[in-house]
Design a protein around this motif. Structure first.
Motif, PDB file in Angstrom:
ATOM      1  N   UNK A 125      48.213  39.451  35.419  1.00 57.56           N
ATOM      2  CA  UNK A 125      48.035  39.916  34.159  1.00 57.56           C
ATOM      3  C   UNK A 125      46.952  40.959  33.848  1.00 57.56           C
ATOM      4  N   UNK A 126      47.193  41.835  32.777  1.00 60.81           N
ATOM      5  CA  UNK A 126      46.176  42.911  32.621  1.00 60.81           C
ATOM      6  C   UNK A 126      44.913  42.582  32.540  1.00 60.81           C
ATOM      7  N   UNK A 127      44.590  41.564  31.939  1.00 55.74           N
ATOM      8  CA  UNK A 127      43.148  41.025  31.582  1.00 55.74           C
ATOM      9  C   UNK A 127      42.545  40.214  32.533  1.00 55.74           C
ATOM     10  N   UNK A 128      43.194  39.646  33.395  1.00 54.44           N
ATOM     11  CA  UNK A 128      42.836  38.439  34.334  1.00 54.44           C
ATOM     12  C   UNK A 128      41.874  39.046  35.152  1.00 54.44           C
ATOM     13  N   UNK A 129      40.863  38.297  35.731  1.00 60.48           N
ATOM     14  CA  UNK A 129      39.841  38.639  36.841  1.00 60.48           C
ATOM     15  C   UNK A 129      40.443  38.364  38.060  1.00 60.48           C
ATOM     16  N   UNK A 130      40.945  38.983  38.900  1.00 59.12           N
ATOM     17  CA  UNK A 130      41.585  38.705  40.197  1.00 59.12           C
ATOM     18  C   UNK A 130      40.678  39.523  41.401  1.00 59.12           C
ATOM     19  N   UNK A 131      40.382  38.803  42.271  1.00 57.94           N
ATOM     20  CA  UNK A 131      39.571  39.449  43.354  1.00 57.94           C
ATOM     21  C   UNK A 131      40.647  39.803  44.267  1.00 57.94           C
ATOM     22  N   UNK A 132      41.035  41.226  44.341  1.00 56.07           N
ATOM     23  CA  UNK A 132      42.426  41.641  44.988  1.00 56.07           C
ATOM     24  C   UNK A 132      41.985  42.001  46.408  1.00 56.07           C
ATOM     25  N   UNK A 133      40.727  42.165  46.633  1.00 55.12           N
ATOM     26  CA  UNK A 133      40.219  42.159  48.153  1.00 55.12           C
ATOM     27  C   UNK A 133      40.271  40.992  48.865  1.00 55.12           C
ATOM     28  N   UNK A 134      39.715  40.050  48.154  1.00 54.51           N
ATOM     29  CA  UNK A 134      39.728  38.518  48.715  1.00 54.51           C
ATOM     30  C   UNK A 134      41.422  38.228  48.873  1.00 54.51           C
ATOM     31  N   UNK A 135      42.206  38.339  48.006  1.00 51.99           N
ATOM     32  CA  UNK A 135      43.588  38.137  48.189  1.00 51.99           C
ATOM     33  C   UNK A 135      44.348  38.587  49.384  1.00 51.99           C
TER      34      UNK A 135
END
Length: 361
Positions: A125-135
């Protein structure tokens, strides 16, 4: 008076019991497979902490405005992501220009992992806080664990001869016939006289006639040399394709040999040379005709295919020339007349033309 046994008991008595060793082997195989899968599941659970397939009801890739493409160096084989995330991902039917869509929750955020036409993509989602590096880091670790498990399983299956070999016989055969037809066409056109220029309407002087005759001779020579060289190159490619087809057909033939493969025999058979594979099926010393054909195949491989496939180096040193006070001599003097080392010699081009004409279908 004895009572008659029921029909069910008679059937069970008629079926011979399995030998104890076979029952134990089946149990051991099933147990080993289950143990390996359980180990993989435990490792993936540790690597994928925070991943869950409990997505909100009715959510189907809505509000996924942000997309990120991980580096190809991190995921060289994106299909392994699908294999690693099997227990914690809900896969959906592919949509347009997408091979696979996996919906999951990562730390409470809806995430979509998609194998698109232009690469592996992670959407959220556009405003979601996702730690992409960890993912991405967790996915890389899960893929590494899966790849390590698959490598060990692959070695085990290869040793047990539980593999599939694709039938590419048509591909190898078409490649051989393709170069053979080109070589045959080039050699046939080489022997035909080239088209001559129309003669001048006005009378030529004696010197001009001599010059025109010389030009025709040179044009015929260039025509023959160019097409003969083309035929030579095509015929060398034809020979290489012929031996590729021959070795591949020998591999397929092993399945119809009638003798079951023992443990690890398939891997050992694939590592054999082509002549050793032939000896598996044919006794080449049985009669003079078979021995002669085998000798011709071996000589053709050593004198034509190998030098052009390995930088002009021959196994017996025939490509090396030693220096004597008055000349250069090839190391293998006896077989020096049978070496096809270059397209520069007309005699060798003629030999290759005969090889194309009388080559095996």
């Amino acid at each position: 008076m004895r009572k008659a046994k029921s029909k069910h008991l008679r059937k069970r008595a008629a079926t011979p019991p399995k030998p104890p060793w076979k029952t134990a082997q089946e149990q051991r195989t099933t147990a080993s497979t289950d143990d390996a899968l359980s180990v993989l599941r435990k490792r993936l659970e540790k690597a994928l902490v925070g991943f869950s397939r409990q997505t909100p009801e009715g959510w189907e890739r809505r509000d996924l405005a942000s997309a990120m493409k991980p580096s190809r160096d991190d995921f060289p084989v994106p299909d392994l992501v699908k294999f690693a995330l099997g227990p914690c991902t809900c896969f959906r039917p592919p949509v347009r220009k997408t091979k696979c869509v996996g919906l999951l929750m990562f730390n409470g955020v809806e995430v979509s992992l998609e194998l698109r036409k232009f690469g592996f993509t992670i959407c959220h989602a556009a405003g979601a806080k996702v730690d992409l590096n960890r993912l991405c880091g967790q996915l890389c670790h899960a893929v590494a664990v899966t790849e390590q498990w698959l490598a060990a399983l692959a070695q085990e299956q290869i040793q047990a001869n539980n593999v599939t070999i694709a039938n590419r016989n048509t591909e190898f055969d078409r490649r051989y016939r393709f170069f053979r037809e080109l070589a045959d066409s080039a050699y046939k056109r080489a022997v035909k006289a080239p088209l001559k220029k129309p003669k001048a309407k006005t009378a030529l002087s004696e010197m001009d006639e001599i010059a025109a005759t010389f030009d025709d001779m040179m044009a015929s020579w260039r025509h023959n040399s160019r097409l003969s060289t083309e035929g030579f190159f095509y015929s060398v490619a034809m020979v290489d394709a012929f031996y590729s087809r021959l070795e591949y057909q020998l591999i397929l033939l092993r399945a119809f040999h009638g003798t079951p493969l023992t443990q690890g025999e398939l891997k050992a058979f694939l590592s054999l040379n082509w002549d050793e594979k032939i000896r598996t099926f044919i006794d080449v010393d049985a009669d003079a005709a078979t021995q002669k054909l085998y000798s011709q195949l071996k000589q053709l491989k050593e004198r034509v295919r190998n030098p052009f496939s390995h930088g002009g180096v021959e196994n017996d040193g025939g490509s090396l020339f030693v220096h004597v006070p008055w000349a250069r001599c090839p190391r293998t003097l006896r077989n020096s007349g049978k070496v096809f080392a270059s397209a520069s010699f007309p005699s060798r081009r003629k030999t290759m033309a005969r090889l194309v004409r009388f080559s095996m279908p």
